[in-house]
Design an enzyme around this catalytic site. Structure first.
Site, short mmCIF file in Angstrom:
data_model
loop_
_atom_site.label_atom_id
_atom_site.label_comp_id
_atom_site.label_asym_id
_atom_site.label_seq_id
_atom_site.Cartn_x
_atom_site.Cartn_y
_atom_site.Cartn_z
N TYR A 141 0.96 -1.21 0.06
CA TYR A 141 0.02 0.17 -0.01
C TYR A 141 1.03 1.23 0.13
CZ TYR A 141 -2.70 3.83 1.84
OH TYR A 141 -3.34 5.25 2.03
N ARG A 219 -0.58 6.85 17.38
CA ARG A 219 -0.98 7.44 16.07
C ARG A 219 -1.15 8.99 16.34
NH1 ARG A 219 1.19 3.45 15.03
NH2 ARG A 219 0.77 1.93 13.87
N1 UDP Z 1 -5.89 -1.18 15.97
C1 UDP Z 1 -6.45 -2.02 16.99
N2 UDP Z 1 -7.50 -2.66 16.93
C2 UDP Z 1 -8.25 -2.42 15.81
C3 UDP Z 1 -7.90 -1.64 14.81
C4 UDP Z 1 -6.65 -1.13 14.84
O1 UDP Z 1 -5.52 -2.07 18.12
O2 UDP Z 1 -9.46 -3.22 15.64
C5 UDP Z 1 -4.49 -0.39 16.07
C6 UDP Z 1 -3.71 -0.69 15.12
O3 UDP Z 1 -2.89 -1.73 15.35
C7 UDP Z 1 -2.84 0.80 14.99
C8 UDP Z 1 -3.82 1.67 15.41
O4 UDP Z 1 -4.97 1.02 16.26
O5 UDP Z 1 -1.77 0.81 16.06
C9 UDP Z 1 -4.45 2.37 14.35
O6 UDP Z 1 -5.20 1.49 13.30
P1 UDP Z 1 -5.86 1.89 12.12
O7 UDP Z 1 -6.20 0.64 11.43
O8 UDP Z 1 -6.96 2.76 12.70
O9 UDP Z 1 -5.01 2.82 11.28
P2 UDP Z 1 -3.58 2.97 10.55
O10 UDP Z 1 -2.72 3.43 11.58
O11 UDP Z 1 -3.24 1.49 10.35
O12 UDP Z 1 -3.64 3.63 9.63
#
Ligand code: UDP
Length: 323
Positions: A141, A219
């Site tokens: 991606y 994040r």
């Molecule tokens: N995350 C989590 N549980 C979920 C979805 C995401 O713990 O059901 C964590 C994921 O591992 C990351 C953060 O939340 O550390 C943000 O993930 P998201 O998928 O929202 O966005 P990304 O940072 O991947 O773009």
């Protein structure tokens, strides 16, 4: 000014379309509705249902509409899926993107705002991540978005295209009318809110053993309306540029869950799960460049404002867009 918005039926695209219309722009949405939703398109916009992967389709749409600028959101955007099916990401995000650029050049459309991502940086050597850091994506991606950034540089140099690539960190929240509704939801905040709504039994925490104060990933969540403001500013940027776009603040997974508990007042059951492959421990934006050069000034930086807006939208749309 007429703006042609690819992916205008998706989460970020639909809210940028709404904000463009509120500012008096004429908007044409180009979307194949595989990820997006018809009901997410502001009725003041015109929809052309079409697919970027069909070269003639996007070329004729641009030739007919003759927009002043393009905002390009249409893309696949799931890290995990890209690790299973890289071909889908390179074909849709790179080849489809190139068909868009070729159609623009043929129709003499010379301005583009592109949805890029912090995933182009991969595992950063430090945070905040500013534009000077090396880009070494760790999944297809991020690589597909970086490839498109590289194509942009050459189209800028050779065809005189003016572009602004905005590398988003974690887009979240909602406008009053439009919000986040993916058919397969992988994102943290909507998944937590589904638990609050009683639609899911629990939310998983992907990894509690990161090198962060509470062990969960950090994040930089950015309110979708602040993101839209950056797009509007980018339309009038004096020169081509790449900008990292986040608030500069960091929130851990556990802090997001706690904030959702406070805002919703509902019980949210969590289950600690293993790490999700490809997740860096900390992603925080260094966004001084866009603040300085385009005057970007985020209005909704606090995580509780972001989550409140998402919660209001989910309460009003418990079944999303219903399709
Ligand atoms: N995350 C989590 N549980 C979920 C979805 C995401 O713990 O059901 C964590 C994921 O591992 C990351 C953060 O939340 O550390 C943000 O993930 P998201 O998928 O929202 O966005 P990304 O940072 O991947 O773009």
């Amino acid at each position: 000014m007429k703006v042609f918005v690819t992916g205008g039926a998706g989460y970020i695209g639909s809210i940028c379309v709404e904000q463009l219309l509120n500012k008096g722009f004429e908007v044409v949405v180009f979307d194949n509705l595989t990820e997006g939703h018809r009901a997410a398109i502001d009725p003041r916009a015109r929809l052309i249902e079409g697919d970027l992967r069909e070269r003639a389709c996007i070329a004729s749409a641009l030739a007919e509409v003759k927009p002043d600028a393009v905002m390009h959101f249409a893309a696949n955007a799931l890290v995990g899926e890209s690790m299973q099916d890289p071909g889908k990401y390179f074909y849709n995000n790179v080849v489809g993107g190139q068909f868009l650029l070729d159609g623009m050049i043929a129709a003499r459309v010379k301005r583009l705002v592109f949805s890029s991502t912090c995933a182009t940086f991969g595992q950063p050597e430090r945070v905040p991540i500013d534009e000077s850091l090396p880009q070494n994506p760790i999944n297809p991606y991020g690589e597909s978005k970086l490839l498109f950034e590289k194509i942009l540089r050459w189209y800028g140099e050779i065809h005189g295209l003016t572009y602004v690539a905005l590398r988003y960190f974690n887009a979240a929240g909602a406008s009053g009318t439009y919000g986040e509704n993916h058919r397969v939801e992988t994102h943290l905040i909507p998944n937590i809110l589904k638990v609050a709504l009683g639609q899911k039994s629990h939310v998983e925490i992907f990894g509690g053993d990161y090198d962060t104060p509470d062990g969960t990933c950090i994040r930089d969540y950015i309110h979708i309306l602040d993101l839209a403001q950056a797009h509007l500013l980018a339309l009038n940027a004096p020169a081509s540029a790449f900008y990292n776009l986040g608030t500069g603040g960091g929130t851990s997974v556990k802090e997001v869950i706690e904030c959702c508990r406070t805002i919703t007042g509902r019980e949210i059951t969590v289950v600690e799960s293993p790490r999700r492959p490809g997740d860096p421990a900390r992603l925080i934006a260094g966004s001084d460049k866009i603040r300085r050069e385009l005057g970007w000034a985020p209005q909704y930086q606090a995580i509780d404002k972001i989550i409140s807006s998402a919660w209001e939208w989910h309460l009003a749309h418990p079944n999303g867009y219903g399709d």
